[in-house]
Motif scaffolding. Sequence first.
Motif, PDB file in Angstrom:
ATOM      1  N   ILE A 114       0.818  -1.220   0.000  1.00 22.04           N
ATOM      2  CA  ILE A 114       0.000   0.000   0.000  1.00 22.04           C
ATOM      3  C   ILE A 114       0.852   1.271   0.000  1.00 22.04           C
ATOM      4  CG2 ILE A 114      -2.071  -1.021   1.047  1.00 22.04           C
ATOM      5  CD1 ILE A 114      -1.147   0.074   3.737  1.00 22.04           C
ATOM      6  N   GLY A 115       2.145   1.169   0.355  1.00 20.73           N
ATOM      7  CA  GLY A 115       3.006   2.347   0.346  1.00 20.73           C
ATOM      8  C   GLY A 115       2.872   3.226   1.574  1.00 20.73           C
ATOM      9  N   TYR A 116       2.260   2.706   2.635  1.00 18.43           N
ATOM     10  CA  TYR A 116       2.053   3.481   3.863  1.00 18.43           C
ATOM     11  C   TYR A 116       3.337   3.518   4.693  1.00 18.43           C
ATOM     12  CZ  TYR A 116       0.011   4.636   8.463  1.00 18.43           C
ATOM     13  OH  TYR A 116      -0.279   5.202   9.687  1.00 18.43           O
TER      14      TYR A 116
ATOM     15  N   GLY B  51       3.861  -3.811   3.323  1.00 21.38           N
ATOM     16  CA  GLY B  51       4.977  -4.720   3.144  1.00 21.38           C
ATOM     17  C   GLY B  51       5.529  -4.484   1.753  1.00 21.38           C
ATOM     18  N   GLU B  52       6.529  -5.242   1.355  1.00 21.71           N
ATOM     19  CA  GLU B  52       7.114  -5.105   0.025  1.00 21.71           C
ATOM     20  C   GLU B  52       7.306  -6.476  -0.601  1.00 21.71           C
ATOM     21  OE1 GLU B  52      10.051  -1.335  -0.133  1.00 21.71           O
ATOM     22  OE2 GLU B  52      10.682  -2.892   1.267  1.00 21.71           O
TER      23      GLU B  52
ATOM     24  N   PRO C  28      -7.344   6.073   2.816  1.00 23.57           N
ATOM     25  CA  PRO C  28      -6.125   5.837   3.607  1.00 23.57           C
ATOM     26  C   PRO C  28      -6.389   5.671   5.106  1.00 23.57           C
ATOM     27  CG  PRO C  28      -5.760   7.584   1.998  1.00 23.57           C
ATOM     28  CD  PRO C  28      -7.233   7.268   1.966  1.00 23.57           C
ATOM     29  N   ALA C  29      -7.534   6.131   5.573  1.00 23.33           N
ATOM     30  CA  ALA C  29      -7.860   5.981   6.994  1.00 23.33           C
ATOM     31  C   ALA C  29      -8.006   4.516   7.390  1.00 23.33           C
ATOM     32  CB  ALA C  29      -9.150   6.744   7.315  1.00 23.33           C
ATOM     33  N   THR C  30      -8.191   3.633   6.408  1.00 24.51           N
ATOM     34  CA  THR C  30      -8.347   2.202   6.716  1.00 24.51           C
ATOM     35  C   THR C  30      -7.009   1.474   6.825  1.00 24.51           C
ATOM     36  OG1 THR C  30      -8.519   1.589   4.362  1.00 24.51           O
ATOM     37  CG2 THR C  30     -10.570   2.133   5.518  1.00 24.51           C
ATOM     38  N   PHE C  31      -5.912   2.157   6.479  1.00 29.04           N
ATOM     39  CA  PHE C  31      -4.607   1.501   6.496  1.00 29.04           C
ATOM     40  C   PHE C  31      -4.250   1.063   7.918  1.00 29.04           C
ATOM     41  CE2 PHE C  31      -2.891   4.058   2.605  1.00 29.04           C
ATOM     42  CZ  PHE C  31      -3.803   3.390   1.794  1.00 29.04           C
TER      43      PHE C  31
END
Length: 386
Positions: A301-303, A343-344, A327-330
């Motif tokens: 997700i890039g967070y 993750g990656e 994004p609030a659900t991240f």
Amino acid sequence: MKLYSHIKKAPEYFIVEELPRLEIASDGKYDVFLLQKRNTSTLEAVRIISKLLKIPLKTIGFAGLKDKYAVTTQYITLPSGTISEEEIQFVNNGRWQIGKERKNSFFKIKFLGRTNRPLSLGEIEGNKFTIKVRNFEKSMREKFYRNFQTIKLYGFPNYFGEQRFGSVKSRDDFVLRYLLKGNFEEALKVYFLGKEKINVITSWQNIYKILKPTLEEYEKDLLKGLIRGLPAEKAFRILPKNIRIMFNFAFQSYLFNRFLGEYIKQKYPHIQIPFINNWKLYFYTEVEDFEKLKGLKIPYIGYEFPPEDPLLRKIIRKIFKEEKIDPATFNTEIAGIKVMTDGERKAIVIPKNFKIISKTKKEVTLEFILPLGAYATILLRNLLAV
């Protein structure tokens, strides 16, 4: 699906050998067994071992899940002394039992030695595949050998394969979409029926009546609870945690595939290949910046792992907007599971020892090694362009 017209005519056409990260000795706290199976999933085999040998399921350690429609070899661990036999064979003759007659579905365990710690998921170096491609028509050959050389030079995109999307029952239909909106009732209807039927069969009583012969016990308990008036959010928690977690994995794998596919589509010469649920996968045919691509990692997700590549950042923002992801659900918790976690994953996979070991006019047999988490079916889609 067209890919399977070329592979898996019989389990012997798809052979998988686990490469363990495991030291086997003459003594230790755990016994190591070789699990060889045909036409049986890893989870099914482990459940049968637990049931017929009266061994607690949680004491059986294994490192990876192997295909059902294949001949596979992997390792399992048990506390030392749990089983006294050196070898046990299990056969399916209408029901699973211990026996010696080989059936269409069977597996066996063979004692190898001991180790000091149990196996757990992910503890393998990779898997070795031996796959026979059939119906190798003349019209396929030029394309096949061109793609073979591309994969030898540049590897292949590290997409998640169809096995990752077991919870997707119809096109673009993810239970997690509904969970992110807090709509547990719709999430459960999608789980049981798929998106296309949720407005056709509306009552829990009818769902239970229609599906009862195919339901697991926990699914029956869940539906009975809903019929009694149990709130959908509480009923949802009756699903085993590993299944609830898979809803998150499936959706995030779909997003990863979209990120990677769009990146390849925008940056490299490519071919487009159909995938499940009318999705598309993009495979590069040339790569000018191979060293950069080889080191590229795509975030889920890039967070927590914002990408440095500006094109990738742009693509992720674009897809989040299209998918209406807030994004609030991240990294939040819903129904007892963490969702939209970061993750990656490497953008590409380079198979080891990738070679043709035999061929005729109609069949080609391939051999290669893939690291943990990479999918042989994705390599084959790239190779065969189907």
